[in-house]
Design an enzyme around this catalytic site. Structure first.
Site, PDB file in Angstrom:
ATOM      1  N   ARG A  52       0.816  -1.217   0.000  1.00 37.01           N
ATOM      2  CA  ARG A  52       0.000   0.000   0.000  1.00 37.01           C
ATOM      3  C   ARG A  52       0.851   1.269   0.000  1.00 37.01           C
ATOM      4  O   ARG A  52       0.406   2.323  -0.429  1.00 37.01           O
ATOM      5  CB  ARG A  52      -0.943  -0.001   1.207  1.00 37.01           C
TER       6      ARG A  52
ATOM      7  N   ASP B  36      -6.786  23.523  -8.081  1.00 40.02           N
ATOM      8  CA  ASP B  36      -6.924  22.482  -9.107  1.00 40.02           C
ATOM      9  C   ASP B  36      -6.189  22.992 -10.346  1.00 40.02           C
ATOM     10  O   ASP B  36      -6.618  23.938 -10.999  1.00 40.02           O
ATOM     11  CB  ASP B  36      -8.416  22.233  -9.393  1.00 40.02           C
TER      12      ASP B  36
END
Ligand SMILES: Cc1ncc(COP(=O)(O)O)c(C=O)c1O
Length: 397
Positions: A61, A188
């Site tokens: 992970r 963004d």
């Protein structure tokens, strides 16, 4: 090959970034390493692998060199940044970046032209956690946004240019005012990518990219990234780790492959999109073209000051007609696909209806809006396709 030289030109960094010798092992590309389990020679070595450290695998992970290489390459594109975390989609990158800076009782100032699912996350998930969102008009000046700050404002979210309507914000101005008040700034940066806008250097704390778009570039994977300023890196790592965020090595490999050609692709998207945008400006059925690089664009002065280029996504307003006629025009296009995404090699056309979503910046665009992504086809072929469709539009008759 220098991996840490942050002075190099972005075109060089996208080729050299993340290609550490020990990860390449003689190959040109960092190989795909798939694993959950990492085996150690001793219990002592196993204990020493925690907490996970740069360059040493501990558990699947936490990634292997396949993911680390892409993250490192993205970090190198943002001078002054501390690191990059990868996420399974752009939407996950947005929500995890927000979660890393907000707590119950806080207030978020969100630009009204944000990508719709970003709004939904704020209105549904953040609200559920007791975090309030207020939306501000993308056309507000930094001083007007500052006037909205309250003692509870902990975070300012910017998307520049904005989704669907492409307003460019004064990012350095907004970031400086927020920083003076200890307010975290998120942006963004999917449209420009760090090739054309280095957000961290402009004062942004967390720079978010939907790598699904231009970084991957081939419409075949979902991935997101958040690159953090040093002040916000530890919190980003903590949130990403606690929420179990993980990206598959196959997707990371494909995104890294896309990244190597980002510069040449973006410049072609830019050239072709500008050609189509200028042509559209002269068509009698077109009222207005919404493209940051055009002189009459909202925030064009900021684009000229802060960006090194423009990309392939923009909108235009049709003269007369209605949403139904606009949709039939889109249906009649032959070279443009109809689909939600953008940033791939192929051209796309979609209806754009911002006013239904927005709460503090509803504007009359004069006619129905259509969003184009200009891909890598010959722009003259795209223009011929648009000319044929526009000739049938009601205002042409
Ligand atoms: C500006 C912007 N940000 C974020 C996203 C979300 O990215 P993803 O689709 O990878 O979740 C999109 C997707 O269209 C987008 O256009």
């Amino acid at each position: 090959m220098s991996n840490n030289d942050r002075r190099a030109h972005p075109d060089t960094k996208i080729v050299t970034g993340g290609r550490r010798k020990e990860w390449l092992r003689g190959m040109v590309n960092v190989p795909v390493s798939r694993t959950s389990t990492v085996l150690f020679d001793s219990v002592d070595e196993m204990h020493r692998s925690y907490p996970p450290q740069d360059g040493r695998p501990s558990y699947g992970r936490h990634g292997t060199w396949t993911q680390w290489s892409l993250a490192e390459a993205l970090t190198e594109l943002e001078p002054g940044s501390a690191g990059t975390k990868l996420f399974p989609s752009g939407a996950a990158a947005v929500s995890m970046a927000l979660m890393s800076v907000l707590s119950p009782g806080d207030e978020l100032l969100m630009v009204d032209s944000a990508y719709a699912p970003t709004r939904h996350f704020c209105d549904r998930e953040l609200k559920r956690l007791g975090i309030a969102t207020r939306y501000y008009d993308p056309l507000l000046s930094p001083a007007e946004v500052e006037a909205l700050f309250t003692d509870k404002t902990r975070s300012l979210f910017m998307e520049s240019p904005g989704s669907l309507t492409f307003e460019v914000q004064d990012i350095p101005g907004l970031a400086a005012l927020a920083k003076a008040r200890g307010i975290a700034t998120l942006m963004d940066n999917t449209w420009a990518t760090p090739m054309f806008f280095q957000a961290i250097g402009k004062g942004v704390d967390l720079s978010i990219i939907a790598c699904t778009k231009y970084i991957a570039g081939h419409s075949d994977l979902m991935l997101g990234s958040v690159t953090a300023a040093p002040s916000h890196w530890t919190a980003l790592v903590r949130t990403s780790t606690q929420y179990g965020q993980y990206v598959s090595p196959d997707d990371a490999y494909l995104a890294a492959r896309g990244l190597r050609t980002l510069g040449v692709r973006l410049r072609q998207h830019e050239l072709s999109a500008m050609k189509v945008a200028h042509w559209l400006q002269d068509q009698p059925q077109v009222l207005r073209v919404l493209h940051p690089a055009l002189h009459d664009a909202h925030g064009h002065e900021y684009w000229r000051r802060d960006f090194q280029g423009s990309t392939g996504l923009f909108s235009f307003a049709l003269k007369g007609g209605d949403a139904g006629a606009r949709d039939r025009l889109i249906d009649s296009l032959e070279l443009f696909g109809i689909g939600f995404s953008w940033g791939g090699f192929e051209s796309l056309a979609t209806p754009a209806d911002p006013n239904g979503l927005r709460t503090s910046s509803q504007h009359d665009y004069g006619g129905p809006l259509l969003r184009l992504h200009i891909g890598l086809e010959d722009p003259d072929d795209l223009i011929a396709d648009l000319a044929k469709a526009l000739a049938e539009y009601p205002s042409a008759r």
